[in-house]
Design a protein around this motif. Sequence first.
Motif, mmCIF file in Angstrom:
data_model
loop_
_atom_site.group_PDB
_atom_site.id
_atom_site.type_symbol
_atom_site.label_atom_id
_atom_site.label_comp_id
_atom_site.label_asym_id
_atom_site.label_seq_id
_atom_site.Cartn_x
_atom_site.Cartn_y
_atom_site.Cartn_z
ATOM 1 N N ASN A 1 0.705 -1.402 -0.045
ATOM 2 C CA ASN A 1 0.161 0.272 -0.036
ATOM 3 C C ASN A 1 0.758 1.382 0.078
ATOM 4 O OD1 ASN A 1 -3.101 -0.405 0.276
ATOM 5 N ND2 ASN A 1 -2.182 -2.098 1.747
ATOM 6 N N THR A 2 1.984 1.254 0.614
ATOM 7 C CA THR A 2 2.965 2.550 0.729
ATOM 8 C C THR A 2 3.591 2.538 -0.602
ATOM 9 O OG1 THR A 2 4.509 1.097 1.660
ATOM 10 C CG2 THR A 2 3.002 2.269 3.170
ATOM 11 N N SER A 3 3.736 1.807 -1.592
ATOM 12 C CA SER A 3 4.471 1.930 -2.530
ATOM 13 C C SER A 3 3.486 2.128 -4.065
ATOM 14 C CB SER A 3 5.370 0.597 -2.790
ATOM 15 O OG SER A 3 4.331 -0.522 -3.118
ATOM 16 N N GLY A 4 2.661 2.709 -3.728
ATOM 17 C CA GLY A 4 1.490 2.960 -4.928
ATOM 18 C C GLY A 4 1.426 4.390 -5.206
ATOM 19 N N GLY A 5 2.563 5.314 -4.770
ATOM 20 C CA GLY A 5 2.739 6.501 -5.353
ATOM 21 C C GLY A 5 1.705 7.407 -4.395
ATOM 22 N N ASN A 6 1.061 7.173 -3.510
ATOM 23 C CA ASN A 6 0.451 8.024 -2.494
ATOM 24 C C ASN A 6 1.261 9.185 -1.975
ATOM 25 O OD1 ASN A 6 -1.070 9.035 -0.164
ATOM 26 N ND2 ASN A 6 -2.552 7.693 -0.533
ATOM 27 N N VAL A 7 1.104 10.393 -2.355
ATOM 28 C CA VAL A 7 1.733 11.307 -1.766
ATOM 29 C C VAL A 7 1.613 11.544 -0.339
ATOM 30 C CG1 VAL A 7 2.129 13.891 -1.961
ATOM 31 C CG2 VAL A 7 1.560 12.576 -4.142
ATOM 32 N N VAL A 8 0.630 11.316 0.429
ATOM 33 C CA VAL A 8 0.464 11.547 1.691
ATOM 34 C C VAL A 8 1.600 10.287 2.576
ATOM 35 C CG1 VAL A 8 -1.030 11.439 3.759
ATOM 36 C CG2 VAL A 8 -2.070 12.471 1.565
ATOM 37 N N PHE A 9 1.231 9.261 2.114
ATOM 38 C CA PHE A 9 2.162 8.125 2.361
ATOM 39 C C PHE A 9 3.639 8.582 2.389
ATOM 40 C CE2 PHE A 9 0.236 4.453 4.027
ATOM 41 C CZ PHE A 9 -1.018 4.260 3.454
ATOM 42 N N GLU A 10 4.102 8.967 0.995
ATOM 43 C CA GLU A 10 5.475 9.496 1.062
ATOM 44 C C GLU A 10 5.866 10.673 1.641
ATOM 45 O OE1 GLU A 10 5.663 10.190 -3.483
ATOM 46 O OE2 GLU A 10 5.318 7.999 -3.986
ATOM 47 N N SER A 11 5.223 11.398 1.740
ATOM 48 C CA SER A 11 5.353 12.798 2.568
ATOM 49 C C SER A 11 5.539 12.435 3.821
ATOM 50 C CB SER A 11 4.400 13.680 2.488
ATOM 51 O OG SER A 11 4.147 14.245 1.169
ATOM 52 N N LEU A 12 4.720 11.537 4.480
ATOM 53 C CA LEU A 12 4.848 11.285 5.888
ATOM 54 C C LEU A 12 5.854 10.200 6.241
ATOM 55 C CD1 LEU A 12 3.639 11.199 8.840
ATOM 56 C CD2 LEU A 12 2.017 9.179 8.239
ATOM 57 N N ASP A 13 6.207 9.370 5.350
ATOM 58 C CA ASP A 13 7.134 8.546 5.510
ATOM 59 C C ASP A 13 8.715 9.325 5.379
ATOM 60 O OD1 ASP A 13 8.640 6.054 5.884
ATOM 61 O OD2 ASP A 13 8.350 5.251 3.871
ATOM 62 N N LYS A 14 8.849 10.378 4.422
ATOM 63 C CA LYS A 14 9.972 11.170 4.333
ATOM 64 C C LYS A 14 9.952 11.964 5.585
ATOM 65 C CE LYS A 14 10.054 11.120 -0.651
ATOM 66 N NZ LYS A 14 10.050 12.124 -2.080
ATOM 67 N N LEU A 15 8.995 12.626 6.042
ATOM 68 C CA LEU A 15 9.083 13.386 7.241
ATOM 69 C C LEU A 15 9.471 12.684 8.617
ATOM 70 C CD1 LEU A 15 8.477 16.472 7.663
ATOM 71 C CD2 LEU A 15 6.042 16.018 8.130
ATOM 72 N N MET A 16 9.031 11.394 8.557
ATOM 73 C CA MET A 16 9.463 10.813 9.892
ATOM 74 C C MET A 16 10.939 10.358 9.801
ATOM 75 S SD MET A 16 6.988 10.209 11.777
ATOM 76 C CE MET A 16 7.639 8.534 12.888
ATOM 77 N N VAL A 17 11.633 9.981 8.572
ATOM 78 C CA VAL A 17 13.169 9.701 8.269
ATOM 79 C C VAL A 17 13.795 10.979 8.419
ATOM 80 C CG1 VAL A 17 14.590 9.123 6.436
ATOM 81 C CG2 VAL A 17 12.602 7.868 6.659
ATOM 82 N N ILE A 18 13.413 12.243 7.961
ATOM 83 C CA ILE A 18 14.261 13.298 8.499
ATOM 84 C C ILE A 18 14.226 13.585 9.616
ATOM 85 C CG2 ILE A 18 14.177 14.098 5.899
ATOM 86 C CD1 ILE A 18 12.406 16.458 6.727
ATOM 87 N N SER A 19 13.040 13.426 10.346
ATOM 88 C CA SER A 19 12.744 13.650 11.823
ATOM 89 C C SER A 19 13.803 12.820 12.573
ATOM 90 C CB SER A 19 11.431 13.526 12.143
ATOM 91 O OG SER A 19 10.511 14.377 11.563
ATOM 92 N N PHE A 20 13.817 11.304 12.286
ATOM 93 C CA PHE A 20 14.655 10.556 12.862
ATOM 94 C C PHE A 20 16.048 10.967 12.593
ATOM 95 C CE2 PHE A 20 11.399 6.884 11.671
ATOM 96 C CZ PHE A 20 10.787 7.194 13.057
ATOM 97 N N ASP A 21 16.532 11.188 11.616
ATOM 98 C CA ASP A 21 18.028 11.681 11.319
ATOM 99 C C ASP A 21 18.254 12.818 12.066
ATOM 100 O OD1 ASP A 21 18.269 9.795 9.536
ATOM 101 O OD2 ASP A 21 17.837 10.837 7.808
ATOM 102 N N HIS A 22 17.396 13.852 12.218
ATOM 103 C CA HIS A 22 17.750 14.914 13.121
ATOM 104 C C HIS A 22 17.782 14.531 14.527
ATOM 105 C CE1 HIS A 22 17.715 19.165 14.218
ATOM 106 N NE2 HIS A 22 16.723 19.037 15.232
#
Length: 595
Positions: A253-274
């Motif tokens: 479900n998360t690999s289907g190009g859903n922008v909300v999924f992608e944005s949330l996933d990327k936002l979590m990753v950059i938050s983890f990195d910070h």
Amino acid sequence: MWRMGASEVLTDPSSLYDVGNGEYSDTYTMLTVRNALASVQNGESERYEELVQSMQIIKGADHAVWADLVTILNALSGSVACIDIINHRKLLSSVFGMSLWDLKPHVMEALYLDSCLNMLIGHFVPPRWVIDRLSQRRVIDQKTDVLSQVHGAILKISLLVPLAPSRLLPMLAQQMPKINKKDNVVVMYVENLFKLESSPIGQVGSSMLFMMVMERLRDLDLEIDWDDILQDDSSRGMFDMELEDTMNEGEENTSGGNVVFESLDKLMVISFDHLESCNLDGRLDQVFEKLFGAFENFILNTYKSKVSQFLMFYACSLDPENCGLKFASKLMDIFLSSNKPRPTRQVSVSPLWMSAVAYLASYLARGKFLPVSFVASVLKRLVDECADYCRTCNDDIRPEAHQIFYSGCQAIMYVLCFRMRSILNVPLFRSQLIPLESILMHRLNPLMVCLPSVVAEFLKQAKAGGMFVVSDAFIFDDLLESELSRAFGGPERLDTFFPFDSCLLKSSNSYISPNFIYWSMVRPTYEEDDDDEEDAEIIVNGDEESDEEEEEGDLDYSMNKMSITPKHSFKNKMERDGLLKMPSMIRPSISPQSF
């Protein structure tokens, strides 16, 4: 450069001399200024000349005139994109020809500080042509160069003008991009917020910056429907879901190009990195306090949060000895704040109390980095609290009058479903659970109100582990949801919401999974070791049964070594296929509003 067309000009614009009189909104003032700027390009200069003339302030002018000038300057700072260096040369000459020696302090701030800061913040989100070409190395380099210049300028301003950070933060909140299902510009904006948090500006604005990030994480989180992630199968029990099934469904479900999924996933990753960067800089403990404040404000009271809470989990995993223990203690304190004189009638229960103990239970069950000694100490506090409740409760046995009590009982049983073997293997920890038997046998009957699947798994392990003398009242084989539990429905029921069930986003989960206890890793007490098998099993260090009791002074040291690791030998009799295919995640109920 964007220019306003004739169709965008107000049909009956107010005089620029009246825009600051308090009767007009900031939006109206800005539109009036933009109309004046556009009028030059449309061959009409009367309003533009008024705008230029408004910049000419005579010494000794009264307060109202200065107030008008501040209003117009603020409107100009929000209309930078409408200014043309050729058509509006006279206006620019008037603005930059002003002498700070002749201006009031609040006019100086409006003239330079706010205008510059607004202009710089506007670069946090690149123009569309940049966003569309971010896969190109040349554009990536250009973006890096521009943002480096922007942050350098903001830092210089903040060093020269101590007031700048306090003016900057409200502007950052105002310009925070909204959720856009067509792109992920919010991710780019948050990247810049974290750069500011790492700079000297973070010393002043760290709390507010984390608030902005957490609020947007929550908003993105709530945009995701559970139906976007998993298909509900009500026939499968909480402890019957397969790890492989759930992860495969989530990844699909998360690999289907859903922008909300992608944005949330990327936002979590950059938050983890910070957070990881903060930990390397030695300031995670300080940052954690601000992070928890944002979590308490935006996530703790959000019922259907699915991913954003893992920001706290990851921070705790980076520093278990400080942040890890502190998080559980703060949740416990929130839950214990419900310990007030028992009412004689049904009273309103704060959702934060029930939410806090749900987070606490899920965290203690899933945190691989938590020492079993600490888990046992928190369980003792919960058991003592529930025992005290039983001693002081009134004669009202309606479930809705005792939601806090049932939430505490369910939390204890849920944690023990994951941790019972390691807890019962230590005599001291086992003895601390002795009051639990009388709690569960109390006339409030928590076994009939708490989630049946949790009760069933708990009783099965408690019976096998000899936790207490199992009476007929404790035999719940093939348990179905009781009539009483169904009666305790609606928005007040005890739900299946355990916030730290498996992280549902692929990239984010790669940060969480190394420190996460999946059900397939748990050794329930009813599973025996098999001497004849040589396959690997997942165990908790320190869980092996021992004939010798540990000295109390050595207890914390040995328990602190608890971790989940593969092992290739079997000490007792255990059937290999008895390893329960525990759920990697426990899907939240879709019933509304409350835990």
